[in-house]
Design a protein around this motif. Sequence first.
Motif, short mmCIF file in Angstrom:
data_model
loop_
_atom_site.label_atom_id
_atom_site.label_comp_id
_atom_site.label_asym_id
_atom_site.label_seq_id
_atom_site.Cartn_x
_atom_site.Cartn_y
_atom_site.Cartn_z
N TYR A 229 4.08 17.50 -2.82
CA TYR A 229 3.42 18.61 -2.11
C TYR A 229 2.20 18.12 -1.32
O TYR A 229 1.92 18.62 -0.24
N LEU A 230 1.49 17.14 -1.86
CA LEU A 230 0.27 16.64 -1.21
C LEU A 230 0.53 15.39 -0.37
O LEU A 230 -0.43 14.75 0.07
N PRO B 284 5.86 13.64 6.46
CA PRO B 284 7.12 14.30 6.07
C PRO B 284 8.09 13.37 5.37
O PRO B 284 8.80 13.79 4.45
N ARG B 285 8.15 12.11 5.79
CA ARG B 285 9.06 11.17 5.14
C ARG B 285 8.67 10.94 3.69
O ARG B 285 9.53 10.94 2.80
N ALA B 286 7.38 10.74 3.44
CA ALA B 286 6.92 10.56 2.07
C ALA B 286 7.17 11.82 1.24
O ALA B 286 7.50 11.74 0.04
N ARG B 287 7.03 12.99 1.86
CA ARG B 287 7.27 14.22 1.13
C ARG B 287 8.74 14.34 0.72
O ARG B 287 9.04 14.78 -0.39
N ARG B 288 9.65 13.93 1.60
CA ARG B 288 11.07 14.01 1.25
C ARG B 288 11.42 13.05 0.11
O ARG B 288 12.12 13.42 -0.84
N LEU C 248 5.55 25.33 -7.61
CA LEU C 248 5.34 24.48 -6.43
C LEU C 248 5.58 25.27 -5.14
O LEU C 248 4.85 25.08 -4.16
N LEU C 249 6.58 26.14 -5.14
CA LEU C 249 6.86 26.91 -3.93
C LEU C 249 5.79 27.96 -3.67
O LEU C 249 5.60 28.37 -2.51
N ALA C 250 5.10 28.41 -4.70
CA ALA C 250 4.08 29.45 -4.53
C ALA C 250 2.69 28.88 -4.24
O ALA C 250 1.76 29.65 -3.98
N LEU C 251 2.53 27.55 -4.27
CA LEU C 251 1.20 26.97 -4.06
C LEU C 251 0.58 27.29 -2.70
O LEU C 251 -0.64 27.43 -2.61
#
Length: 338
Positions: free
Chosen positions: A177-178, A182-186, A225-228
């Motif tokens: 999440y942090l 975008p690549r690191a997030r995936r 996580l989706l509500a953060l």
Amino acid sequence: MRTERNLTRLDRVFARLDREPERPAHLDVPEMSRHRIALFSGTLAFYVAIVWAVVITSWLVRLDWQVMFFRPYQQWPEIHAFVDYYVVLGQRGPTAVMVAAWLGWRSWRQHTLRPLLALGASLLLLNITVGAAKIGMGRLGPHYATTIGANEMWRDGDIFPSGHTANAVVTWGILAYLASTPRARRWLSALSAVTSLGVGMSTVYLGTHWLSDVLLGWAAGLLILLALPWCEPLIGRTETWVLGLRDRWAARRGRVGPAKQPVAAPVVLAHPVTGRDEAPAREPVAAPRTRAPVYLAPGPHTTRSDRTPITPAGSRRPPHADRHPRSTAPAARPLSGG
């Protein structure tokens, strides 16, 4: 000859760490987009469906009992030692300490409290939601089940949903999440999903959770996580308040100190001819001396025989009335008669 100390690799590392970067102007803060809202709604529906399937004692409860009677820890005993260590990745204490250390480093390097505050908000939501569900449904675990085929609900248990699985989803998912790119997030999202599912299946292997507990725990962690993004405005206000409190405390410490003596005003004198008031002339202040470092030689190196003596000329003995220079003979003493 001037010599300079060679920097070691450790010196270069600390020199690199001393150059702290400035706080990023634009932090990548996830927003509550339509895609995220759709995922949140789908996960919430899955959460409700799992609870309903267990409450009505459906096929999911029968599957729970079948897996429990299969006893995976007896089918594959050779991996028991590894699973005992792997399940620690879902425990609250060790994982929270490891992730908090990493996010604390990021907070210091980026000059922002958002990583630590996001972790704190996610863990707070996890304790409230999962803890309330555990206490409210009160399901017993496989080791404490009393009736074969029953859902074991509302019997003062605390096993549904799986806290290990939900904690693994939230603790490792907060890194995705942090993530800054975008690549690191995936990549981190996929890694956290696999890790959390592995932790959940480890509890099923050890017989401490039903299979439905793991499914509900995975959904509970994903909902947090989706509500953060809904908590981001509160996180921003909290960060502003904490930094403002720090600045006020630093300013208060700066004002408190030893009392300064009042400086007397300069006396203005009248000129004897013109009669005008003139300020007294200031005495010239000598420029501060600069000393060369001790380890630097002032010039070329000389041998000991070429150096000038540093002792003063002449004798260092104090003068005495009875003593005479060695070059002159002492005067003859008169002979006394007798």
